[in-house]
Design a protein around this motif. Structure first.
Motif, PDB file in Angstrom:
ATOM      1  N   ALA A  94      61.210 -31.087  24.625  1.00  0.00           N
ATOM      2  CA  ALA A  94      62.332 -31.979  24.932  1.00  0.00           C
ATOM      3  C   ALA A  94      63.324 -31.991  23.763  1.00  0.00           C
ATOM      4  O   ALA A  94      64.548 -31.995  23.963  1.00  0.00           O
ATOM      5  CB  ALA A  94      61.831 -33.392  25.215  1.00  0.00           C
ATOM      6  N   ASP A  95      62.791 -31.950  22.538  1.00  0.00           N
ATOM      7  CA  ASP A  95      63.665 -31.908  21.371  1.00  0.00           C
ATOM      8  C   ASP A  95      64.383 -30.563  21.274  1.00  0.00           C
ATOM      9  O   ASP A  95      65.558 -30.499  20.905  1.00  0.00           O
ATOM     10  CB  ASP A  95      62.875 -32.179  20.096  1.00  0.00           C
ATOM     11  CG  ASP A  95      63.785 -32.404  18.904  1.00  0.00           C
ATOM     12  OD1 ASP A  95      64.431 -33.468  18.857  1.00  0.00           O
ATOM     13  OD2 ASP A  95      63.879 -31.513  18.032  1.00  0.00           O
ATOM     14  N   TRP A  96      63.680 -29.479  21.605  1.00  0.00           N
ATOM     15  CA  TRP A  96      64.338 -28.154  21.643  1.00  0.00           C
ATOM     16  C   TRP A  96      65.533 -28.166  22.587  1.00  0.00           C
ATOM     17  O   TRP A  96      66.580 -27.632  22.269  1.00  0.00           O
ATOM     18  CB  TRP A  96      63.368 -27.097  22.144  1.00  0.00           C
ATOM     19  CG  TRP A  96      62.297 -26.685  21.218  1.00  0.00           C
ATOM     20  CD1 TRP A  96      62.122 -27.036  19.904  1.00  0.00           C
ATOM     21  CD2 TRP A  96      61.214 -25.818  21.537  1.00  0.00           C
ATOM     22  NE1 TRP A  96      60.994 -26.450  19.397  1.00  0.00           N
ATOM     23  CE2 TRP A  96      60.418 -25.693  20.371  1.00  0.00           C
ATOM     24  CE3 TRP A  96      60.831 -25.144  22.695  1.00  0.00           C
ATOM     25  CZ2 TRP A  96      59.274 -24.909  20.340  1.00  0.00           C
ATOM     26  CZ3 TRP A  96      59.696 -24.358  22.672  1.00  0.00           C
ATOM     27  CH2 TRP A  96      58.922 -24.251  21.499  1.00  0.00           C
ATOM     28  N   LYS A  97      65.323 -28.754  23.733  1.00  0.00           N
ATOM     29  CA  LYS A  97      66.395 -28.784  24.740  1.00  0.00           C
ATOM     30  C   LYS A  97      67.649 -29.449  24.166  1.00  0.00           C
ATOM     31  O   LYS A  97      68.770 -28.945  24.349  1.00  0.00           O
ATOM     32  CB  LYS A  97      65.909 -29.511  25.994  1.00  0.00           C
ATOM     33  CG  LYS A  97      66.927 -29.542  27.135  1.00  0.00           C
ATOM     34  CD  LYS A  97      66.301 -30.138  28.395  1.00  0.00           C
ATOM     35  CE  LYS A  97      67.352 -30.424  29.447  1.00  0.00           C
ATOM     36  NZ  LYS A  97      68.035 -29.217  29.918  1.00  0.00           N
ATOM     37  N   ARG A  98      67.452 -30.552  23.457  1.00  0.00           N
ATOM     38  CA  ARG A  98      68.583 -31.244  22.828  1.00  0.00           C
ATOM     39  C   ARG A  98      69.147 -30.442  21.657  1.00  0.00           C
ATOM     40  O   ARG A  98      70.350 -30.232  21.554  1.00  0.00           O
ATOM     41  CB  ARG A  98      68.148 -32.633  22.323  1.00  0.00           C
ATOM     42  CG  ARG A  98      67.838 -33.634  23.426  1.00  0.00           C
ATOM     43  CD  ARG A  98      67.619 -35.022  22.832  1.00  0.00           C
ATOM     44  NE  ARG A  98      66.454 -35.071  21.946  1.00  0.00           N
ATOM     45  CZ  ARG A  98      65.221 -35.342  22.344  1.00  0.00           C
ATOM     46  NH1 ARG A  98      64.986 -35.592  23.622  1.00  0.00           N
ATOM     47  NH2 ARG A  98      64.221 -35.380  21.469  1.00  0.00           N
ATOM     48  N   ARG A  99      68.258 -29.995  20.791  1.00  0.00           N
ATOM     49  CA  ARG A  99      68.687 -29.340  19.545  1.00  0.00           C
ATOM     50  C   ARG A  99      69.424 -28.021  19.800  1.00  0.00           C
ATOM     51  O   ARG A  99      70.424 -27.726  19.147  1.00  0.00           O
ATOM     52  CB  ARG A  99      67.470 -29.102  18.656  1.00  0.00           C
ATOM     53  CG  ARG A  99      67.803 -28.340  17.374  1.00  0.00           C
ATOM     54  CD  ARG A  99      66.631 -28.327  16.423  1.00  0.00           C
ATOM     55  NE  ARG A  99      66.310 -29.677  15.959  1.00  0.00           N
ATOM     56  CZ  ARG A  99      65.487 -29.930  14.942  1.00  0.00           C
ATOM     57  NH1 ARG A  99      64.910 -28.940  14.296  1.00  0.00           N
ATOM     58  NH2 ARG A  99      65.239 -31.172  14.569  1.00  0.00           N
ATOM     59  N   GLU A 152      60.407 -29.302  32.080  1.00  0.00           N
ATOM     60  CA  GLU A 152      59.188 -28.848  32.770  1.00  0.00           C
ATOM     61  C   GLU A 152      59.067 -27.321  32.737  1.00  0.00           C
ATOM     62  O   GLU A 152      57.976 -26.773  32.570  1.00  0.00           O
ATOM     63  CB  GLU A 152      59.184 -29.330  34.230  1.00  0.00           C
ATOM     64  CG  GLU A 152      59.069 -30.827  34.393  1.00  0.00           C
ATOM     65  CD  GLU A 152      60.352 -31.585  34.046  1.00  0.00           C
ATOM     66  OE1 GLU A 152      61.436 -30.936  33.998  1.00  0.00           O
ATOM     67  OE2 GLU A 152      60.270 -32.800  33.784  1.00  0.00           O
ATOM     68  N   GLU A 153      60.203 -26.639  32.886  1.00  0.00           N
ATOM     69  CA  GLU A 153      60.193 -25.171  32.849  1.00  0.00           C
ATOM     70  C   GLU A 153      59.864 -24.664  31.448  1.00  0.00           C
ATOM     71  O   GLU A 153      59.027 -23.766  31.274  1.00  0.00           O
ATOM     72  CB  GLU A 153      61.561 -24.637  33.291  1.00  0.00           C
ATOM     73  CG  GLU A 153      61.676 -23.117  33.264  1.00  0.00           C
ATOM     74  CD  GLU A 153      63.067 -22.631  33.661  1.00  0.00           C
ATOM     75  OE1 GLU A 153      63.544 -21.651  33.058  1.00  0.00           O
ATOM     76  OE2 GLU A 153      63.675 -23.244  34.569  1.00  0.00           O
ATOM     77  N   LEU A 154      60.501 -25.247  30.440  1.00  0.00           N
ATOM     78  CA  LEU A 154      60.234 -24.852  29.055  1.00  0.00           C
ATOM     79  C   LEU A 154      58.770 -25.099  28.689  1.00  0.00           C
ATOM     80  O   LEU A 154      58.129 -24.271  28.021  1.00  0.00           O
ATOM     81  CB  LEU A 154      61.140 -25.645  28.102  1.00  0.00           C
ATOM     82  CG  LEU A 154      62.643 -25.378  28.213  1.00  0.00           C
ATOM     83  CD1 LEU A 154      63.422 -26.436  27.428  1.00  0.00           C
ATOM     84  CD2 LEU A 154      62.985 -23.988  27.708  1.00  0.00           C
ATOM     85  N   LEU A 155      58.255 -26.223  29.144  1.00  0.00           N
ATOM     86  CA  LEU A 155      56.853 -26.577  28.883  1.00  0.00           C
ATOM     87  C   LEU A 155      55.915 -25.549  29.508  1.00  0.00           C
ATOM     88  O   LEU A 155      54.960 -25.089  28.872  1.00  0.00           O
ATOM     89  CB  LEU A 155      56.575 -27.970  29.454  1.00  0.00           C
ATOM     90  CG  LEU A 155      55.267 -28.651  29.081  1.00  0.00           C
ATOM     91  CD1 LEU A 155      55.160 -28.844  27.577  1.00  0.00           C
ATOM     92  CD2 LEU A 155      55.154 -29.992  29.795  1.00  0.00           C
ATOM     93  N   ALA A 156      56.202 -25.162  30.740  1.00  0.00           N
ATOM     94  CA  ALA A 156      55.356 -24.193  31.440  1.00  0.00           C
ATOM     95  C   ALA A 156      55.382 -22.831  30.745  1.00  0.00           C
ATOM     96  O   ALA A 156      54.339 -22.174  30.590  1.00  0.00           O
ATOM     97  CB  ALA A 156      55.812 -24.051  32.891  1.00  0.00           C
TER      98      ALA A 156
END
Length: 231
Positions: A58-63, A71-75
């Motif tokens: 979630a932090d990557w998505k923001r940063r 959910e996709e990044l996590l998978a």
């Protein structure tokens, strides 16, 4: 009754029981490269040690301004991680000895981790630690990950233990903070040596500043015995 009285022991997994941070870094590096971030470094990864996988992505998505859903990044990250760790996960030898020592005395034990349930299960099975560590809590199963106390409190609940009777083993500052917030004692084994002076580690009952190189099963066991006698 055990020499340790009514103490229960809760282990963090990554960087505490098993040497999995290199796999998490590589999984993160590969994932970010797929989404157009080619220069994720080990120093970047160190900032996320002790933070749940879900909160990390979630932090990557923001940063990094990623458009993909969390959910996709996590998978994707979990897929890379399971491929790496499933083949070569390694328990720290002295940690394995410590688990076996506690199991021999019938001490209640649990694992409380920021990893996904699938990742935790894969690692414990691959290392054989699943034979002794059957009570497992993932941050995915509680409201908030570390430094919130939720995973440790849920582990205590599942063990039927009073939090005040629990001792946590942790390698990361957020985990040490979570143990303190849960009202539990902590044996801290900093994974990142430069973070040993973090204020969160100052709350630990036993701080092994040298990390895994300093940790021995006997040192931890003897400290638990002294703790049990004093309480």
């Amino acid at each position: 009754m055990s020499t340790l009285g009514g103490i229960s022991v809760i282990f963090d997994l990554d960087g505490t029981l098993v040497d999995s941070e290199p796999h998490y870094y590589e999984a993160g590096r590969r994932t970010l490269a797929e989404y157009g971030v080619p220069d994720f470094t080990w120093a970047d990864h160190e900032a996320y040690v002790g933070i749940s996988t879900q909160e990390t992505v979630a932090d990557w998505k923001r940063r990094y301004g990623l458009r993909a859903p969390v959910e996709e990044l996590l998978a994707v990250k979990n897929r890379h991680y399971l491929g790496l760790s499933g083949a070569s996960a390694r328990a720290y030898p002295e940690m394995r000895k410590f688990v076996e020592l506690l199991a021999g005395e019938g001490v209640p034990m649990a694992v409380a981790s920021g990893s996904s349930p699938e990742a935790i299960g894969t690692i414990l099975a691959r290392t054989g630690l699943d034979a002794q560590l059957r009570t497992v809590v993932s941050a995915d199963e509680v409201a908030m990950g570390k430094p919130a106390p939720d995973v440790f409190l849920e582990a205590a609940r599942r063990l039927g233990a009073d939090p005040a009777d629990c001792v946590v083993l942790e390698d990361a500052a957020p985990g040490a903070a979570a143990a303190h917030a849960a009202g539990m004692r902590c044996i801290a084994i900093p994974y990142v040596a430069a973070q040993a002076d973090a204020p969160e580690f100052a709350t630990a009952g036993l701080l092994l500043r040298g990390g895994q190189e300093e940790f021995t099963a006997r040192t931890a066991y003897d400290w638990l015995v002294r703790t049990a006698r004093a309480s």
